[in-house]
Design an enzyme around this catalytic site. Structure first.
Site, PDB file in Angstrom:
ATOM      1  CG  ASP A 296      76.033 109.281  11.733  1.00  0.00           C
ATOM      2  OD1 ASP A 296      75.761 110.450  12.042  1.00  0.00           O
ATOM      3  OD2 ASP A 296      75.287 108.549  11.047  1.00  0.00           O
TER       4      ASP A 296
ATOM      5  CG  PHE B  78      74.656 110.764  15.989  1.00  0.00           C
ATOM      6  CD1 PHE B  78      73.799 111.169  16.996  1.00  0.00           C
ATOM      7  CD2 PHE B  78      74.803 109.400  15.749  1.00  0.00           C
ATOM      8  CE1 PHE B  78      73.102 110.247  17.755  1.00  0.00           C
ATOM      9  CE2 PHE B  78      74.112 108.467  16.507  1.00  0.00           C
ATOM     10  CZ  PHE B  78      73.263 108.889  17.515  1.00  0.00           C
TER      11      PHE B  78
ATOM     12  CG  PHE C 140      72.882 115.922  16.478  1.00  0.00           C
ATOM     13  CD1 PHE C 140      73.453 115.219  15.435  1.00  0.00           C
ATOM     14  CD2 PHE C 140      72.295 117.153  16.209  1.00  0.00           C
ATOM     15  CE1 PHE C 140      73.435 115.721  14.137  1.00  0.00           C
ATOM     16  CE2 PHE C 140      72.274 117.668  14.920  1.00  0.00           C
ATOM     17  CZ  PHE C 140      72.844 116.936  13.876  1.00  0.00           C
TER      18      PHE C 140
ATOM     19  CG  ASN D 252      57.946 107.456   8.979  1.00  0.00           C
ATOM     20  OD1 ASN D 252      57.014 108.040   9.541  1.00  0.00           O
ATOM     21  ND2 ASN D 252      59.152 107.351   9.536  1.00  0.00           N
TER      22      ASN D 252
ATOM     23  N   GLY E  20      56.014  98.439   1.772  1.00  0.00           N
ATOM     24  CA  GLY E  20      56.121  99.163   0.514  1.00  0.00           C
ATOM     25  C   GLY E  20      55.853 100.648   0.634  1.00  0.00           C
TER      26      GLY E  20
ATOM     27  N   GLY F 221      65.469 105.177   3.959  1.00  0.00           N
ATOM     28  CA  GLY F 221      64.477 106.124   3.443  1.00  0.00           C
ATOM     29  C   GLY F 221      65.091 107.160   2.531  1.00  0.00           C
ATOM     30  CG  ASP F 222      68.011 109.748   3.958  1.00  0.00           C
ATOM     31  OD1 ASP F 222      66.918 110.327   4.098  1.00  0.00           O
ATOM     32  OD2 ASP F 222      68.893 109.724   4.829  1.00  0.00           O
TER      33      ASP F 222
END
Length: 323
Positions: free
Chosen positions: A12, A102, A116, A195, A228, A256-257
């Site tokens: 990035d 990116f 991107f 998610n 959570g 999240g990774d």
């Protein structure tokens, strides 16, 4: 447990413009835009789903196998990952394309202009999982994350054919994948990560209800942000694990990774799904409290302290011997 992470590899390039984009636009000349912005800041961050997850796994001692396609410009990034416990020996190096990139400029009102470049990522479909299995002596689990959509579907098919357990983690690629490809990706997955929004989108894309998806995967893990994680298995009541204690929210990129890395590491240690979610949450907040998805320090002491603060001393004691 030997884990391979098959997903995007990217960098990035983030720039900050001190003015406003709107002040540079001429209303009656929008069809002839030619603009250049003098930026104040430039940050170059290591990223890509595969690398972010692998970084967390590497810091936890798992030596994951990175699976993806890069350009010849990958050398410095490869050295970084190697130093942090990631096996980069199976990465495909393109002879014609650069590593995915990116590029984004943000003005003082938080408006963004971004591009991107997928680059070598489009060659991920040329990777032969069978050759990687032979080279590594076998894989116990393959996480299939956001990547070239054709490569994602192919990897899922290869895992089913070879009898390798896999985790389907379509992430942002759900938005562009067609229903049949999404169904092909998640069919037979041992784990499915999304998610809450992606969980609903997966149902819409596949035409399957939540129960029908659960019929086709072993375990569904749904991250709920600050609320959570929810874990579901067919025929069992859902399990909810609250989020870990956060000291300061700095940057959500890659959180999240980081969760996935911690979760999979705990599974590799033989811990329960609930304990795996606790470890995943504890690693995730390490990432949340810094800028950049691979800039956090994760030590035995910091992880045990966060587990103790969030879930009690018994949680930390359960994983201490694995660190």
């Amino acid at each position: 447990m030997r884990i391979a992470v098959s997903a995007s590899i990217a960098t990035d390039h983030l720039m900050t413009f001190g003015g406003k984009f709107s002040e540079q636009l001429v209303a009656d000349q929008l069809e002839n835009i030619s603009l250049s912005f003098l930026v104040d800041e430039l940050e170059m961050r290591r990223g890509g789903v595969a690398c972010n997850i692998s970084y967390a796994l590497g810091r936890l001692g798992l030596n994951p196998v990175l699976v993806g396609a890069v350009g010849a410009d990958f050398g410095e990034y490869r050295a970084w990952l190697d130093r942090h416990g990631v096996d980069t020996s199976q990465v495909l190096v393109s002879s014609t394309r650069h590593t995915a990139r990116f590029v984004c400029t943000t003005d003082r009102d938080q408006n963004q202009l971004a591009s991107f470049y997928p680059g070598a990522m489009s060659e991920a479909r040329d990777i032969d999982l069978g050759a990687i299995v032979n080279h590594t002596g076998g894989l116990d689990l393959v996480l299939i994350g956001a990547d070239d959509p054709q490569a994602m579907v192919l990897r899922s098919k290869e895992c089913r054919e070879k009898g390798i357990a896999f985790a389907a983690d379509p992430s942002q690629q759900l938005a562009i994948m067609e229903g049949p490809d999404v169904r092909e990706l998640i069919e037979g997955a041992t784990y499915m990560f999304t998610n809450e929004y992606e969980a609903g989108l997966a149902q819409q894309k596949t035409g399957w209800s939540a129960d029908e998806i659960l019929d086709r995967v072993g375990t569904r893990i749904t991250t709920l942000g600050g609320k959570g994680v929810r874990i579901e298995r067919k025929g069992e009541p859902p399990v909810h694990v609250r989020s870990a204690a956060v000291r300061e929210q700095v940057d959500p990129t890659g959180v999240g990774d980081a969760f996935r890395g911690g979760f999979l590491a705990a599974l590799a240690w033989g811990e329960s799904l609930e304990r795996a979610a606790e470890v995943g949450n504890a690693v995730a907040v390490h990432a949340l409290e810094v800028t950049g998805p691979q800039e956090y320090e994760l030590t035995k002491e910091s992880l045990l302290r966060r587990l103790t603060d969030s879930y009690g001393p018994e949680s930390a004691a359960a994983v201490e011997g694995h660190l």
